[in-house]
Write a protein that holds these residues in place. Structure first.
Motif, mmCIF file in Angstrom:
data_model
loop_
_atom_site.group_PDB
_atom_site.id
_atom_site.type_symbol
_atom_site.label_atom_id
_atom_site.label_comp_id
_atom_site.label_asym_id
_atom_site.label_seq_id
_atom_site.Cartn_x
_atom_site.Cartn_y
_atom_site.Cartn_z
ATOM 1 N N ALA A 57 0.611 -1.157 -0.105
ATOM 2 C CA ALA A 57 0.028 -0.082 0.132
ATOM 3 C C ALA A 57 0.813 1.223 -0.171
ATOM 4 O O ALA A 57 1.800 1.418 0.650
ATOM 5 C CB ALA A 57 -1.028 -0.062 1.099
ATOM 6 N N ILE A 58 0.296 2.282 -0.734
ATOM 7 C CA ILE A 58 1.191 3.541 -0.781
ATOM 8 C C ILE A 58 0.052 4.539 -0.324
ATOM 9 O O ILE A 58 -0.937 4.731 -0.952
ATOM 10 C CB ILE A 58 1.561 3.957 -2.056
ATOM 11 C CG1 ILE A 58 2.597 2.867 -2.477
ATOM 12 C CG2 ILE A 58 2.454 5.145 -2.046
ATOM 13 C CD1 ILE A 58 3.427 2.991 -3.858
ATOM 14 N N LEU A 64 4.088 1.715 2.559
ATOM 15 C CA LEU A 64 3.819 0.995 3.983
ATOM 16 C C LEU A 64 4.151 -0.273 4.143
ATOM 17 O O LEU A 64 3.769 -1.190 5.175
ATOM 18 C CB LEU A 64 2.222 1.214 4.020
ATOM 19 C CG LEU A 64 1.603 2.910 4.198
ATOM 20 C CD1 LEU A 64 0.192 2.544 4.512
ATOM 21 C CD2 LEU A 64 2.591 3.621 5.006
ATOM 22 N N GLY A 65 4.502 -1.097 3.227
ATOM 23 C CA GLY A 65 5.185 -2.541 3.192
ATOM 24 C C GLY A 65 3.860 -3.229 3.415
ATOM 25 O O GLY A 65 2.917 -3.347 2.586
ATOM 26 N N ASP A 105 11.267 0.118 1.624
ATOM 27 C CA ASP A 105 9.841 0.862 1.528
ATOM 28 C C ASP A 105 10.259 2.247 2.243
ATOM 29 O O ASP A 105 9.771 3.141 1.674
ATOM 30 C CB ASP A 105 9.270 0.075 2.499
ATOM 31 C CG ASP A 105 8.438 -1.100 2.055
ATOM 32 O OD1 ASP A 105 8.365 -1.259 0.815
ATOM 33 O OD2 ASP A 105 8.419 -2.260 2.966
ATOM 34 N N LEU A 106 11.002 2.543 3.046
ATOM 35 C CA LEU A 106 11.513 3.545 3.552
ATOM 36 C C LEU A 106 11.966 4.509 2.681
ATOM 37 O O LEU A 106 12.042 5.816 2.602
ATOM 38 C CB LEU A 106 12.157 3.522 5.078
ATOM 39 C CG LEU A 106 11.379 3.078 6.100
ATOM 40 C CD1 LEU A 106 12.275 2.917 7.474
ATOM 41 C CD2 LEU A 106 10.139 3.688 6.647
ATOM 42 N N GLN A 107 13.024 3.788 2.012
ATOM 43 C CA GLN A 107 13.952 4.458 1.163
ATOM 44 C C GLN A 107 12.954 5.049 0.153
ATOM 45 O O GLN A 107 13.175 6.247 -0.442
ATOM 46 C CB GLN A 107 15.049 3.650 0.535
ATOM 47 C CG GLN A 107 15.886 4.219 -0.401
ATOM 48 C CD GLN A 107 16.703 5.142 0.151
ATOM 49 O OE1 GLN A 107 17.180 4.868 1.124
ATOM 50 N NE2 GLN A 107 16.830 6.486 -0.648
ATOM 51 N N GLY A 217 17.835 -4.287 7.961
ATOM 52 C CA GLY A 217 16.984 -3.798 6.784
ATOM 53 C C GLY A 217 15.423 -3.971 6.891
ATOM 54 O O GLY A 217 14.635 -4.052 5.982
ATOM 55 N N LYS A 218 14.976 -4.151 8.047
ATOM 56 C CA LYS A 218 13.611 -4.284 8.498
ATOM 57 C C LYS A 218 13.136 -3.928 9.838
ATOM 58 O O LYS A 218 13.844 -3.933 10.684
ATOM 59 C CB LYS A 218 13.273 -5.967 8.498
ATOM 60 C CG LYS A 218 11.725 -6.300 8.391
ATOM 61 C CD LYS A 218 11.744 -7.744 8.117
ATOM 62 C CE LYS A 218 12.374 -8.107 6.937
ATOM 63 N NZ LYS A 218 12.003 -9.606 6.801
#
Length: 229
Positions: A57-58, A64-65, A105-107, A217-218
């Motif tokens: 989801a964006i 938002l992963g 996702d955050l990147q 990474g998570k």
């Protein structure tokens, strides 16, 4: 669940929930909605349990992963929904949330003004400075390490551009306070207040985080949030 209730859930409630959820995001790769409950409750406008699983989801540019949501005893405007009107909450609900962000996702989310401005606002609060009206910060890198979140970018102030990095450990206190400790701000420009080594963010009593875990990474988070109509 009676045939009448199954019909309402299958033809009205589940599609209405999916439409409402999709309206909140600009993109979603996978969305599953599971509605459970007895006939009397559902026909009376109370959904005993709703479970939602969303992947990819964006929301306002934020990736938002994967997200799992569970809410109980949801009061909605069922008579209006049956007539084709949008679903609305009638009372606040507690939502159990489990979310997982990958570093990628955050990147990807750094390009979203919502996140980049939030990081800049956080830095302004930490430093208790008025520099925000004068500086420009381009956040371009995020890394998730065990127990540590690292943000990197370039700060422009008075015509000079230099790298800036924020490294922070993150723990949760009392379910709603993020404890950034240790906290390190690295920048070749002398920023007043940058020697601070810890900071706390109060998310408010509508939030109760039960688990926050940072691994390589998570980032995984579990908790409860109150959603108001």
């Amino acid at each position: 669940m009676t045939n009448q209730t199954r019909g309402i859930v299958g033809s009205v409630l589940a599609p209405a929930c999916r439409v409402w959820l999709r309206s909140q995001v600009s993109q979603v790769d996978s969305l599953q909605v599971d509605i459970q409950g007895g006939s009397r409750q559902i026909l009376g406008g109370t959904i005993p349990r709703v479970a939602v699983v969303a992947v990819g989801a964006i929301y306002q540019g934020l990736s938002l992963g994967s997200i799992d949501l569970v809410a109980n005893n949801i009061r909605i405007n069922l008579p209006q929904v049956v007539k084709g009107q949008p679903l609305r909450l009638l009372e606040p609900i507690a939502v159990m949330v489990e979310v997982e962000f990958r570093e990628t996702d955050l990147q990807a989310s750094l390009a979203a003004p919502l996140l980049s401005q939030a990081i800049t606002d956080l830095l302004t609060q930490i430093l208790a400075t008025s520099h925000q009206n004068q500086w420009l910060i381009d956040w371009d890198r995020v890394r998730i390490a065990p127990h540590t979140l690292i943000l990197q970018g370039n700060l422009t102030l008075d015509g000079q551009t230099v790298p800036i990095e924020i490294s922070m450990g993150i723990a949760v206190l009392d379910g709603h306070i993020l404890d950034l400790d240790p906290l390190t701000i690295t920048c070749s420009i002398d920023l007043p207040g940058s020697k601070i080594n810890s900071y706390q963010i109060d998310l408010g009593n509508d939030v109760n985080i039960t688990q926050l875990q940072l691994t390589t990474g998570k980032l995984r988070c579990q908790g409860r949030i109150q959603v108001n109509p």
